[in-house]
Design a protein around this motif. Structure first.
Motif, PDB file in Angstrom:
ATOM      1  N   PHE A 143     -12.941   4.921  -6.972  1.00 57.19           N
ATOM      2  CA  PHE A 143     -11.990   6.037  -7.040  1.00 57.19           C
ATOM      3  C   PHE A 143     -11.630   6.305  -8.499  1.00 57.19           C
ATOM      4  N   SER A 144     -11.636   7.581  -8.867  1.00 54.54           N
ATOM      5  CA  SER A 144     -11.304   7.916 -10.251  1.00 54.54           C
ATOM      6  C   SER A 144      -9.791   8.066 -10.396  1.00 54.54           C
ATOM      7  N   GLU A 145      -9.365   8.242 -11.644  1.00 58.42           N
ATOM      8  CA  GLU A 145      -7.945   8.208 -11.970  1.00 58.42           C
ATOM      9  C   GLU A 145      -7.081   9.102 -11.082  1.00 58.42           C
ATOM     10  N   GLU A 146      -7.556  10.319 -10.823  1.00 63.57           N
ATOM     11  CA  GLU A 146      -6.730  11.268 -10.048  1.00 63.57           C
ATOM     12  C   GLU A 146      -6.774  10.955  -8.550  1.00 63.57           C
ATOM     13  N   GLU A 147      -7.595  10.019  -8.154  1.00 65.34           N
ATOM     14  CA  GLU A 147      -7.719   9.702  -6.722  1.00 65.34           C
ATOM     15  C   GLU A 147      -6.880   8.490  -6.298  1.00 65.34           C
ATOM     16  N   LEU A 148      -5.848   8.155  -7.054  1.00 71.60           N
ATOM     17  CA  LEU A 148      -5.021   6.992  -6.714  1.00 71.60           C
ATOM     18  C   LEU A 148      -4.444   7.074  -5.296  1.00 71.60           C
ATOM     19  N   PRO A 149      -3.929   8.245  -4.863  1.00 70.78           N
ATOM     20  CA  PRO A 149      -3.388   8.298  -3.493  1.00 70.78           C
ATOM     21  C   PRO A 149      -4.418   7.892  -2.443  1.00 70.78           C
ATOM     22  N   ALA A 150      -5.630   8.370  -2.577  1.00 72.61           N
ATOM     23  CA  ALA A 150      -6.678   8.013  -1.602  1.00 72.61           C
ATOM     24  C   ALA A 150      -7.014   6.526  -1.687  1.00 72.61           C
ATOM     25  N   ALA A 151      -7.049   6.008  -2.936  1.00 69.61           N
ATOM     26  CA  ALA A 151      -7.383   4.589  -3.115  1.00 69.61           C
ATOM     27  C   ALA A 151      -6.331   3.683  -2.472  1.00 69.61           C
ATOM     28  N   MET A 152      -5.086   4.158  -2.439  1.00 71.35           N
ATOM     29  CA  MET A 152      -3.992   3.331  -1.930  1.00 71.35           C
ATOM     30  C   MET A 152      -3.675   3.596  -0.454  1.00 71.35           C
ATOM     31  N   GLU A 153      -4.342   4.573   0.161  1.00 75.59           N
ATOM     32  CA  GLU A 153      -3.986   4.984   1.522  1.00 75.59           C
ATOM     33  C   GLU A 153      -4.210   3.839   2.519  1.00 75.59           C
ATOM     34  N   ASP A 154      -3.147   3.493   3.227  1.00 77.01           N
ATOM     35  CA  ASP A 154      -3.238   2.459   4.272  1.00 77.01           C
ATOM     36  C   ASP A 154      -3.796   1.132   3.777  1.00 77.01           C
ATOM     37  N   THR A 155      -3.667   0.854   2.503  1.00 74.63           N
ATOM     38  CA  THR A 155      -4.270  -0.382   2.003  1.00 74.63           C
ATOM     39  C   THR A 155      -3.397  -1.577   2.393  1.00 74.63           C
ATOM     40  N   ASP A 156      -4.027  -2.729   2.513  1.00 74.51           N
ATOM     41  CA  ASP A 156      -3.311  -3.945   2.924  1.00 74.51           C
ATOM     42  C   ASP A 156      -2.919  -4.812   1.727  1.00 74.51           C
ATOM     43  N   MET A 157      -3.767  -4.821   0.730  1.00 75.49           N
ATOM     44  CA  MET A 157      -3.536  -5.687  -0.431  1.00 75.49           C
ATOM     45  C   MET A 157      -3.960  -4.960  -1.688  1.00 75.49           C
ATOM     46  N   VAL A 158      -3.299  -5.328  -2.783  1.00 71.99           N
ATOM     47  CA  VAL A 158      -3.600  -4.732  -4.086  1.00 71.99           C
ATOM     48  C   VAL A 158      -3.915  -5.869  -5.061  1.00 71.99           C
ATOM     49  N   ILE A 159      -4.915  -5.644  -5.909  1.00 76.76           N
ATOM     50  CA  ILE A 159      -5.168  -6.615  -6.976  1.00 76.76           C
ATOM     51  C   ILE A 159      -5.118  -5.873  -8.309  1.00 76.76           C
ATOM     52  N   MET A 160      -4.216  -6.323  -9.181  1.00 78.39           N
ATOM     53  CA  MET A 160      -4.060  -5.692 -10.494  1.00 78.39           C
ATOM     54  C   MET A 160      -5.083  -6.294 -11.469  1.00 78.39           C
ATOM     55  N   GLY A 161      -5.931  -5.431 -12.025  1.00 80.65           N
ATOM     56  CA  GLY A 161      -6.937  -5.894 -12.990  1.00 80.65           C
ATOM     57  C   GLY A 161      -6.856  -5.057 -14.259  1.00 80.65           C
ATOM     58  N   ILE A 162      -5.638  -5.037 -14.821  1.00 86.40           N
ATOM     59  CA  ILE A 162      -5.301  -4.161 -15.956  1.00 86.40           C
ATOM     60  C   ILE A 162      -5.088  -5.015 -17.201  1.00 86.40           C
ATOM     61  N   THR A 163      -5.368  -4.482 -18.381  1.00 88.35           N
ATOM     62  CA  THR A 163      -5.087  -5.248 -19.605  1.00 88.35           C
ATOM     63  C   THR A 163      -3.577  -5.478 -19.728  1.00 88.35           C
ATOM     64  N   SER A 164      -3.201  -6.560 -20.400  1.00 88.23           N
ATOM     65  CA  SER A 164      -1.798  -6.979 -20.378  1.00 88.23           C
ATOM     66  C   SER A 164      -0.868  -5.916 -20.962  1.00 88.23           C
ATOM     67  N   ASP A 165      -1.316  -5.209 -22.005  1.00 90.82           N
ATOM     68  CA  ASP A 165      -0.423  -4.243 -22.652  1.00 90.82           C
ATOM     69  C   ASP A 165      -0.157  -3.022 -21.782  1.00 90.82           C
ATOM     70  N   ALA A 166      -1.045  -2.730 -20.818  1.00 88.03           N
ATOM     71  CA  ALA A 166      -0.872  -1.543 -19.965  1.00 88.03           C
ATOM     72  C   ALA A 166      -0.403  -1.899 -18.561  1.00 88.03           C
ATOM     73  N   LEU A 167      -0.211  -3.187 -18.293  1.00 83.08           N
ATOM     74  CA  LEU A 167       0.061  -3.622 -16.922  1.00 83.08           C
ATOM     75  C   LEU A 167       1.306  -2.961 -16.326  1.00 83.08           C
ATOM     76  N   GLY A 168       2.419  -2.990 -17.077  1.00 87.08           N
ATOM     77  CA  GLY A 168       3.668  -2.444 -16.554  1.00 87.08           C
ATOM     78  C   GLY A 168       3.551  -0.957 -16.278  1.00 87.08           C
ATOM     79  N   MET A 169       2.963  -0.245 -17.218  1.00 86.69           N
ATOM     80  CA  MET A 169       2.828   1.207 -17.118  1.00 86.69           C
ATOM     81  C   MET A 169       1.987   1.603 -15.895  1.00 86.69           C
ATOM     82  N   ILE A 170       0.889   0.920 -15.703  1.00 86.03           N
ATOM     83  CA  ILE A 170       0.022   1.255 -14.561  1.00 86.03           C
ATOM     84  C   ILE A 170       0.671   0.817 -13.251  1.00 86.03           C
ATOM     85  N   PHE A 171       1.333  -0.344 -13.294  1.00 88.70           N
ATOM     86  CA  PHE A 171       1.962  -0.822 -12.055  1.00 88.70           C
ATOM     87  C   PHE A 171       3.033   0.166 -11.570  1.00 88.70           C
ATOM     88  N   GLU A 172       3.713   0.801 -12.513  1.00 89.46           N
ATOM     89  CA  GLU A 172       4.704   1.835 -12.142  1.00 89.46           C
ATOM     90  C   GLU A 172       4.070   2.940 -11.293  1.00 89.46           C
TER      91      GLU A 172
END
Lengths: 354, 354
Positions: free
Chosen positions: A62-91
């Motif tokens: 899923f590309s950047e603008e497709e976050l809603p589809a990527a998260m639809e009905d999902t059961d689990m999330v795994i964060m694989g973001i660089t440390s400096d951007a983690l908070g911003m992306i997690f928001e």
């Protein structure tokens, strides 16, 4: 079968596709704006450009603008973001979270909290959760010796999942574990995270011992092993000062991850060129000019600042950490590497304290 | 200033000449009948043939028939004999011992006691002492990451001296410690000795992960680090089952010495050729034909036999040691290395137990 969304399509997040697909899960791999080429390549059936190796066909990119589809009905999330951007992306992910969800994270390192203190990344994630989700979302932090590409190749790998909620760690373990991707579960979040962050710092020191060979004309394997032992001991002191235990330090996240990080990689290389004779300023400038980021370099500074915070809080004495202090002096004050290491080794102790 | 007699002029015993001379002691280096060429070379002012590097001129070399002179009025003795000859040579030294003497030992490994049991070397030395000296002689066992040649080159080195009598360990520490040869002292004789013996065994396993690279065409650094972690955990289980602690296991004799032993050397090489595809029988035959002895090979058998003894005594369960059992199966029963390692890693645990 679960639906699992991986946030961030870099090397490590993408590698976890392999055990997830092996276990028959539906896997969505979402890329940030920095991952556009990766997602495009994957959508076009090409190899993952970071791995230069194919991912299982079943993964859904899923590309950047497709976050809603990527998260639809999902059961689990795994964060694989660089440390400096983690908070911003997690928001951006938070609005899609539901009570009871498990959030795994492979991101490692330190950050500044909103109050200016140096903290480990679990604190950054918790800070971003809205009040109504604080008690119902479980975080699981992934540590241990794990080069991403080897997970893709399916070299036998053993890692550690740590969570304050052991059941959550075991649920993520059951979701990902395969015969070649073994997962241990424990509750030592702090130990796992301090090792994940500091192993990069200490690996710079191990690299210096490699560089001493070229500088002096003879091996310094004894020196490297002594540094390795004292690095483990210092990670133990930091873990306990922060309220963690020694479980992870003496297990896969500490001993194991330091071993693999000291074997090869950018942290070791930075130490090696300094050990050979470059000043740290020269070495860092050279790597910056080549566009190479070395996680161990900021980790030494963050780790040192955190140790100073802990001293102020009377949770440790900085003099218990001569290796970290020496690395800080070499990397940030251009102290001479060989002389500094020789002297700090006289102050270090591998003595195990329960 | 003390008079120190080193028994055995091999690489490690001879290396300790350097810190002793640095500290101004009178050093006598006595060679067995196997060391005749070494002693002759040293008497003629040549380099030590094992180090291919000069020893300090102040050392006094003594040939086999000069044992009485080498032991005359000496204050301390350091045994630097191969494990299989240690008891026999120590019997020759015993007549010269006096109450209050300290006996250091750099010899590592296992032996059969007179009752047929597998024991660590401290038991062999104690067995040879006459009754009237049993309470008045202190043994100090030397462990930790220490390639002999690097002590001669004066690469910064950190080691551990362990003794049931901490004062004796501290006295030997004060005798040998220099700015580049650092000595820690503790009372964990069993932990130090089990690590000294077993690190060679486990290093064979680490070598296998290196060999897998050639066999499979891609790195197995994750596998190596997992094996490293589990090796440390198993040394801890063995130490505690024998009545030792974890102090040495998580310090220089365990974590540190395994690191240096896994980096390079014969044990690693044996594992590497097996990892690449030779059966253990082929690999061992090849190394025997080349006249190469590999300490890790008998150590795997001795360690396994000792673990079985300990299981019979209800001090551990053999199933707690899947890595040791797997190494035994590969080395002594020609079990296939890649498959065996993949399966044993699913049974291993790095979980730290106090």
């Amino acid at each position: 079968m679960s639906k699992v969304t991986i946030i961030g399509a870099g090397a490590m997040g993408s590698a976890l596709v392999v055990p997830l697909i092996t276990n028959g899960h539906e896997v969505r791999l979402w890329g940030t704006e920095l991952d556009n080429k990766i997602i495009r390549d994957l959508k076009n059936g090409k190899d993952h450009p970071k791995h230069k190796y194919p991912l299982p066909k079943a993964v859904k990119p899923f590309s950047e603008e497709e976050l809603p589809a990527a998260m639809e009905d999902t059961d689990m999330v795994i964060m694989g973001i660089t440390s400096d951007a983690l908070g911003m992306i997690f928001e951006r992910v938070v609005p899609y979270l539901k009570p009871g969800m498990i959030i795994g994270s492979v991101t490692k390192g330190f950050e500044y909290a909103t109050d200016g203190r140096v903290v480990l990344l679990p604190d950054i994630l918790k800070e971003k959760l809205p009040a109504e989700l604080k008690d119902s979302i479980s975080f699981v932090f992934i540590g241990g010796p794990c080069k991403a590409i080897e997970v893709v190749w399916e070299s036998p790998t053993s890692v550690c999942y740590s969570s304050a909620n052991l059941e959550a760690a075991k649920k993520l373990q059951a979701t990902l574990m395969t015969p070649v991707y073994r997962v241990e579960a424990n509750t030592d979040v702090i130990g796992t995270e301090i090792c994940a962050a500091m192993k990069n710092a200490y690996a710079v020191g191990l690299g210096m011992a490699e560089g001493f060979k070229k500088r002096k004309g003879f091996l310094h394997n004894n020196t490297k092993s002594a540094l390795f032992t004292f690095a483990v001991a210092e990670m133990g002191i930091l873990s306990r000062a922060l309220g963690g235990s020694l479980v992870s330090v003496y297990g896969l996240p500490g001993v194991g991850d330091l071993e693999v990080t000291g074997e090869a990689g950018r942290n070791r290389t930075l130490g090696e060129v300094i050990g050979e004779g470059l000043t740290a300023s020269q070495a860092v400038a050279k790597m910056k000019a080549e566009g190479i980021t070395v996680e161990g370099y900021p980790a030494i500074r963050f780790g040192y600042l955190m140790a100073k915070q802990l001293e102020q809080e009377q949770k440790l004495f900085l003099k218990e950490l001569p290796l970290l202090a020496g690395l800080y002096a070499i990397l940030y004050e251009d102290a001479p590497a060989y002389e500094t290491v020789t002297i700090l080794l006289q102050q270090c102790t591998g003595a195990y304290k329960q």
